[in-house]
Enzyme design. Structure first.
Site, PDB file in Angstrom:
ATOM      1  N   GLU A 177       7.618  -0.371  -0.145  1.00 21.05           N
ATOM      2  CA  GLU A 177       7.582   0.623  -1.008  1.00 21.05           C
ATOM      3  C   GLU A 177       8.849   0.983  -1.743  1.00 21.05           C
ATOM      4  O   GLU A 177      10.102   0.511  -0.969  1.00 21.05           O
ATOM      5  CB  GLU A 177       7.513   2.158  -0.445  1.00 21.05           C
ATOM      6  CG  GLU A 177       7.451   3.042  -1.567  1.00 21.05           C
ATOM      7  CD  GLU A 177       7.997   4.460  -0.967  1.00 21.05           C
ATOM      8  OE1 GLU A 177       7.515   5.724  -1.933  1.00 21.05           O
ATOM      9  OE2 GLU A 177       7.542   4.874   0.342  1.00 21.05           O
ATOM     10  N   ASN A 236       4.909   4.701  -6.837  1.00 23.16           N
ATOM     11  CA  ASN A 236       4.852   5.986  -6.728  1.00 23.16           C
ATOM     12  C   ASN A 236       3.862   6.230  -7.928  1.00 23.16           C
ATOM     13  O   ASN A 236       4.397   5.742  -8.920  1.00 23.16           O
ATOM     14  CB  ASN A 236       5.914   7.099  -6.378  1.00 23.16           C
ATOM     15  CG  ASN A 236       6.149   6.782  -5.040  1.00 23.16           C
ATOM     16  OD1 ASN A 236       5.212   7.540  -3.907  1.00 23.16           O
ATOM     17  ND2 ASN A 236       7.153   6.342  -4.632  1.00 23.16           N
ATOM     18  N   GLU A 268       0.442   5.296  -4.688  1.00 22.79           N
ATOM     19  CA  GLU A 268       0.852   6.819  -4.131  1.00 22.79           C
ATOM     20  C   GLU A 268       0.546   7.473  -5.039  1.00 22.79           C
ATOM     21  O   GLU A 268       1.434   7.877  -5.858  1.00 22.79           O
ATOM     22  CB  GLU A 268       2.226   6.306  -2.771  1.00 22.79           C
ATOM     23  CG  GLU A 268       2.283   4.990  -2.206  1.00 22.79           C
ATOM     24  CD  GLU A 268       3.539   5.294  -1.056  1.00 22.79           C
ATOM     25  OE1 GLU A 268       4.267   5.900  -1.377  1.00 22.79           O
ATOM     26  OE2 GLU A 268       3.234   4.954  -0.730  1.00 22.79           O
ATOM     27  N   ASP A 298       0.463  10.877  -1.100  1.00 27.38           N
ATOM     28  CA  ASP A 298       2.300  11.555  -0.241  1.00 27.38           C
ATOM     29  C   ASP A 298       1.718  12.670  -0.051  1.00 27.38           C
ATOM     30  O   ASP A 298       1.292  12.652  -1.050  1.00 27.38           O
ATOM     31  CB  ASP A 298       2.524  10.836  -1.739  1.00 27.38           C
ATOM     32  CG  ASP A 298       3.830  10.152  -1.050  1.00 27.38           C
ATOM     33  OD1 ASP A 298       4.573   9.886   0.249  1.00 27.38           O
ATOM     34  OD2 ASP A 298       5.110   9.835  -1.698  1.00 27.38           O
ATOM     35  N   GLU A 355       6.937   8.719   7.567  1.00 26.67           N
ATOM     36  CA  GLU A 355       8.144   8.097   6.570  1.00 26.67           C
ATOM     37  C   GLU A 355       8.566   9.103   7.509  1.00 26.67           C
ATOM     38  O   GLU A 355       8.356  10.101   8.702  1.00 26.67           O
ATOM     39  CB  GLU A 355       7.900   8.868   5.713  1.00 26.67           C
ATOM     40  CG  GLU A 355       6.873   7.835   4.452  1.00 26.67           C
ATOM     41  CD  GLU A 355       6.482   8.722   3.432  1.00 26.67           C
ATOM     42  OE1 GLU A 355       7.512   7.628   2.060  1.00 26.67           O
ATOM     43  OE2 GLU A 355       6.482   9.585   2.627  1.00 26.67           O
TER      44      GLU A 355
END
Length: 401
Positions: A177, A236, A268, A298, A355
């Site tokens: 990520e 993101n 995301e 997310d 996560e």
């Protein structure tokens, strides 16, 4: 750890001496001891700062909650460890309350604690990036930068992309990520919390997103040239850009620029974006999914959207946030939440990334629930592209195949 200054707040003399010896055994010798919230407050006001505060909850007079509220109103304590005989649910709630009050919470321990428990939390503290000593007050007060500084940083490419690996339960890397960082010239390395609000308020979120997207895809392409296979990357996405008619076309053009397959890219999106119907957003995501890009929700479970709305979205992945994961090795309620998300995702044919896996306990608890992808400090911290390349080589040697 000898250089660390620690404040221990415990009103039971035997417990205090036992914990002091535990700290000494892991190399912590500079320990300030207080048997009440009032005496702890006086010590902090005299010394002005400690690196870590260890706080009991149940005490006569002002209790641990009172003292935690005091910590949230000052910059004296760098990090907090909660140690108490209260049940896990209460400890978890207090830790979340302290975190939401702006305190850096290393974790919580049930009494009787052990030196090995303290070592894990102190190692976690030592692993965190630290500012220079003369910048400590700016760091702990989360100094906010100006709009002018942020604008200049974007224009002159001062912001950088860091990458946090995601691995399967068998240890194989499934992607990274991309996360933004700012190596500020005077404040040191700034985390997103210290400058993203300014970027959002200045209307610069789109500019930052396109910058991060390009950085991520360039790393994926360089990895493909080196190893023959592109490194999957997740970025993101700003909610507003999904309303732009040419968003999907621009994303795919950028993927093509680096000669990558669209399957390499995961976008995301925070769940709360879809709390209300938005055909334009759904159209953008659908076009990208039809082209092969992946779409992840997310912070699943923290938004306002209902389950039916999620079922209607063109998503391929779910991300279970750290607030449901960190501590699940000791909290059956958190395990139940994560297990529920995994069961639902499996039945929907979705990939799950969990996560916030920060300890062996959490990792082992997760391994009993299925085979999600895992992301967190227990696996690897976010790192620069150079360090990522080295980490990938070392990790491949440890997990061949």
């Amino acid at each position: 750890m000898k250089s660390l200054k620690v404040l221990l707040l415990e009103d039971q003399p035997f417990q205090m001496m036992a914990m002091c010896r535990m700290l000494n055994s892991i190399g912590v010798s500079n320990v300030l001891m207080a048997d009440s919230a009032d005496s702890a407050t006086q010590l902090l006001e005299r010394h002005r700062h400690v690196d870590i505060t260890i706080c009991d909850l149940q005490m006569k007079g002002a209790d641990g909650l009172d003292f935690i509220r005091y910590l949230s109103e000052t910059d004296y304590a760098g990090a907090l460890i909660i140690v108490s005989s209260s049940e896990v649910g209460i400890l978890s709630c207090v830790a979340r309350m302290a975190h939401e009050s702006g305190i850096s919470v290393l974790g919580y321990l049930e009494k009787p604690a052990s030196s090995s428990h303290f070592r894990v939390l102190f190692d976690k503290f030592m692993a965190q990036p630290r500012p220079q000593e003369d910048l400590r007050s700016a760091f702990y007060s989360q100094k906010v930068v100006t709009v002018q500084e942020v604008t200049k940083a974007l224009q002159e490419s001062e912001l950088v992309a860091y990458f946090q690996p995601k691995v399967a339960m068998n240890g194989l890397v499934v992607g990274v990520e991309a996360l933004v960082r700012w190596p500020h010239s005077t404040l040191g390395m700034l985390s997103p919390a210290q400058f993203l609000p300014v970027i959002e308020s200045a209307g610069l979120s789109d500019q930052l997103m396109w910058f991060m997207l390009e950085q991520a895809l360039s790393v994926a392409a360089r990895q493909e040239l080196q190893d023959g296979s592109a490194l999957p990357v997740a970025v993101n996405i700003s909610p507003e850009v999904l309303l732009q008619r040419d968003f999907s076309r621009r994303v795919l053009a950028l993927v093509a620029k680096y000669a990558l397959s669209p399957e390499v890219l995961t976008l995301e999106i925070v769940e709360s974006v879809f709390s209300t119907s938005s055909p334009a957003r759904i159209e953008s995501l659908t076009r990208l999914r039809m082209s092969g890009c992946k779409v992840a929700i997310d912070d699943f479970g923290t938004g306002a959207s209902n389950m039916q709305r999620l079922f209607e979205l063109p998503i391929s992945d779910l991300k279970v946030p750290a607030e449901f994961v960190t501590g699940m090795g000791r909290d059956v309620r958190l395990r139940a939440i994560v297990e529920g998300a995994l069961i639902m995702a499996r039945r929907m044919g979705l990939t799950v990334t969990v996560e916030g896996v920060e300890s062996l306990d959490d990792y082992q608890a997760l391994s009993l629930l299925g085979e999600p992808c895992v992301q967190g400090y227990f696996i690897a911290r976010p790192m620069s592209e150079k360090n990522l390349a080295q980490w990938l080589i070392q990790h491949a040697q440890a997990f061949p195949g």
